[in-house]
Design a protein around this motif. Structure first.
Motif, mmCIF file in Angstrom:
data_model
loop_
_atom_site.group_PDB
_atom_site.id
_atom_site.type_symbol
_atom_site.label_atom_id
_atom_site.label_comp_id
_atom_site.label_asym_id
_atom_site.label_seq_id
_atom_site.Cartn_x
_atom_site.Cartn_y
_atom_site.Cartn_z
ATOM 1 N N VAL A 24 0.851 -1.183 0.000
ATOM 2 C CA VAL A 24 0.000 0.000 0.000
ATOM 3 C C VAL A 24 0.889 1.236 0.000
ATOM 4 O O VAL A 24 2.058 1.173 0.382
ATOM 5 C CB VAL A 24 -0.969 0.045 1.203
ATOM 6 N N GLU A 25 0.312 2.339 -0.431
ATOM 7 C CA GLU A 25 1.039 3.605 -0.405
ATOM 8 C C GLU A 25 0.453 4.468 0.695
ATOM 9 O O GLU A 25 -0.759 4.667 0.765
ATOM 10 C CB GLU A 25 0.898 4.313 -1.746
ATOM 11 N N LEU A 26 1.330 4.942 1.564
ATOM 12 C CA LEU A 26 0.914 5.837 2.636
ATOM 13 C C LEU A 26 1.366 7.251 2.273
ATOM 14 O O LEU A 26 2.503 7.445 1.846
ATOM 15 C CB LEU A 26 1.516 5.397 3.969
ATOM 16 N N ASP A 27 0.490 8.203 2.427
ATOM 17 C CA ASP A 27 0.764 9.573 2.028
ATOM 18 C C ASP A 27 1.364 10.392 3.156
ATOM 19 O O ASP A 27 0.967 10.255 4.315
ATOM 20 C CB ASP A 27 -0.526 10.250 1.564
ATOM 21 N N ALA A 28 2.287 11.271 2.784
ATOM 22 C CA ALA A 28 2.847 12.214 3.745
ATOM 23 C C ALA A 28 1.846 13.336 3.973
ATOM 24 O O ALA A 28 1.105 13.724 3.066
ATOM 25 C CB ALA A 28 4.162 12.775 3.218
ATOM 26 N N GLY A 29 1.830 13.839 5.190
ATOM 27 C CA GLY A 29 0.953 14.967 5.524
ATOM 28 C C GLY A 29 1.594 16.281 5.115
ATOM 29 O O GLY A 29 2.684 16.320 4.534
ATOM 30 N N GLU A 30 0.927 17.377 5.435
ATOM 31 C CA GLU A 30 1.414 18.710 5.089
ATOM 32 C C GLU A 30 2.793 18.993 5.683
ATOM 33 O O GLU A 30 3.572 19.747 5.113
ATOM 34 C CB GLU A 30 0.417 19.768 5.555
ATOM 35 N N SER A 31 3.094 18.390 6.824
ATOM 36 C CA SER A 31 4.390 18.603 7.473
ATOM 37 C C SER A 31 5.529 17.901 6.735
ATOM 38 O O SER A 31 6.691 18.185 6.995
ATOM 39 C CB SER A 31 4.346 18.073 8.906
ATOM 40 N N GLY A 32 5.188 16.975 5.841
ATOM 41 C CA GLY A 32 6.209 16.184 5.160
ATOM 42 C C GLY A 32 6.431 14.836 5.814
ATOM 43 O O GLY A 32 7.105 13.969 5.271
ATOM 44 N N GLN A 33 5.869 14.640 6.992
ATOM 45 C CA GLN A 33 5.988 13.359 7.692
ATOM 46 C C GLN A 33 4.822 12.455 7.312
ATOM 47 O O GLN A 33 3.726 12.921 6.989
ATOM 48 C CB GLN A 33 5.985 13.572 9.201
ATOM 49 N N THR A 34 5.072 11.151 7.367
ATOM 50 C CA THR A 34 4.037 10.151 7.117
ATOM 51 C C THR A 34 3.672 9.513 8.441
ATOM 52 O O THR A 34 4.544 9.034 9.155
ATOM 53 C CB THR A 34 4.548 9.069 6.136
ATOM 54 N N GLU A 35 2.380 9.520 8.773
ATOM 55 C CA GLU A 35 1.906 8.921 10.020
ATOM 56 C C GLU A 35 0.957 7.779 9.706
ATOM 57 O O GLU A 35 0.158 7.864 8.775
ATOM 58 C CB GLU A 35 1.174 9.959 10.868
ATOM 59 N N PHE A 36 1.050 6.707 10.517
ATOM 60 C CA PHE A 36 0.108 5.598 10.383
ATOM 61 C C PHE A 36 -0.023 4.863 11.700
ATOM 62 O O PHE A 36 0.822 5.001 12.586
ATOM 63 C CB PHE A 36 0.521 4.640 9.254
ATOM 64 N N VAL A 37 -1.097 4.102 11.820
ATOM 65 C CA VAL A 37 -1.347 3.268 12.997
ATOM 66 C C VAL A 37 -1.639 1.851 12.530
ATOM 67 O O VAL A 37 -1.956 1.619 11.371
ATOM 68 C CB VAL A 37 -2.532 3.787 13.851
ATOM 69 N N THR A 38 -1.564 0.924 13.472
ATOM 70 C CA THR A 38 -1.981 -0.451 13.188
ATOM 71 C C THR A 38 -3.482 -0.558 13.472
ATOM 72 O O THR A 38 -4.044 0.292 14.161
ATOM 73 C CB THR A 38 -1.201 -1.455 14.058
ATOM 74 N N PRO A 39 -4.149 -1.587 12.957
ATOM 75 C CA PRO A 39 -5.602 -1.712 13.136
ATOM 76 C C PRO A 39 -6.055 -1.724 14.588
ATOM 77 O O PRO A 39 -7.135 -1.223 14.901
ATOM 78 C CB PRO A 39 -5.935 -3.030 12.449
ATOM 79 N N SER A 40 -5.242 -2.250 15.492
ATOM 80 C CA SER A 40 -5.623 -2.305 16.905
ATOM 81 C C SER A 40 -5.593 -0.927 17.559
ATOM 82 O O SER A 40 -6.170 -0.736 18.625
ATOM 83 C CB SER A 40 -4.687 -3.242 17.668
ATOM 84 N N GLY A 41 -4.877 0.017 16.936
ATOM 85 C CA GLY A 41 -4.700 1.327 17.540
ATOM 86 C C GLY A 41 -3.655 1.337 18.640
ATOM 87 O O GLY A 41 -3.439 2.357 19.284
ATOM 88 N N ASN A 42 -2.983 0.228 18.841
ATOM 89 C CA ASN A 42 -1.988 0.118 19.906
ATOM 90 C C ASN A 42 -0.610 0.601 19.479
ATOM 91 O O ASN A 42 0.234 0.882 20.318
ATOM 92 C CB ASN A 42 -1.899 -1.339 20.394
ATOM 93 N N ILE A 43 -0.363 0.689 18.178
ATOM 94 C CA ILE A 43 0.940 1.112 17.673
ATOM 95 C C ILE A 43 0.718 2.234 16.660
ATOM 96 O O ILE A 43 -0.134 2.131 15.780
ATOM 97 C CB ILE A 43 1.693 -0.051 16.998
#
Length: 143
Positions: A24-43
């Motif tokens: 999958v491709e994860l997009d960078a936000g306006e800050s230039g950083q890419t943020e993501f979580v796992t499905p459980s929300g624990n990570i």
């Protein structure tokens, strides 16, 4: 690096990704950083590109991935191109508000890191796999 060595390294990296995993491709936000979580929300993870951003400059110059695990204890792992470090005492716990989810069975290549999500945890490595970590409720491993 010779073309055959690069091809061999790329093939080795692909072999470590579970066969059923979907890229999958994860997009960078306006800050230039890419943020993501796992499905459980624990990570939750934040990837900073080489050179950093206007508000954050990694100590190593970047790129850098920082992942936090909430339960059973709050722990942070920082992976730069030269090492993975586990931090058990985190002064700024702020995990897991990202909108992008790296679902189980998916993997993404982000700024020189490869991360894949499974029900057994999140694994992230440098593209050449010399450094990385596995993070799960059951424990954390760095190399």
């Amino acid at each position: 690096m010779s073309r055959s060595l690069m091809l061999g390294a790329a093939l080795a990296a692909l072999l470590t990704i579970p066969a059923a995993a979907a890229e999958v491709e994860l997009d960078a936000g306006e800050s230039g950083q890419t943020e993501f979580v796992t499905p459980s929300g624990n990570i939750g993870c934040i990837v900073t590109p080489e050179g950093g951003t206007e508000v954050y400059q990694p100590e190593s110059g970047g790129p850098e991935i920082i992942c936090d695990r909430v339960e059973p204890d709050y722990v942070r792992v920082v992976l730069a191109d030269d090492e993975a470090e586990e931090l058990d005492e985190v002064a700024d716990p702020s995990c897991c508000g990202a909108e992008q989810v790296l679902h189980y069975g998916e993997w993404a290549s982000i700024e020189g890191f490869v991360c894949y999500s499974r029900r057994t945890g999140l694994t992230c490595t440098t593209e050449d796999e010399t450094h990385g970590f596995k993070m799960a409720r059951a424990g954390i491993e760095t190399w």
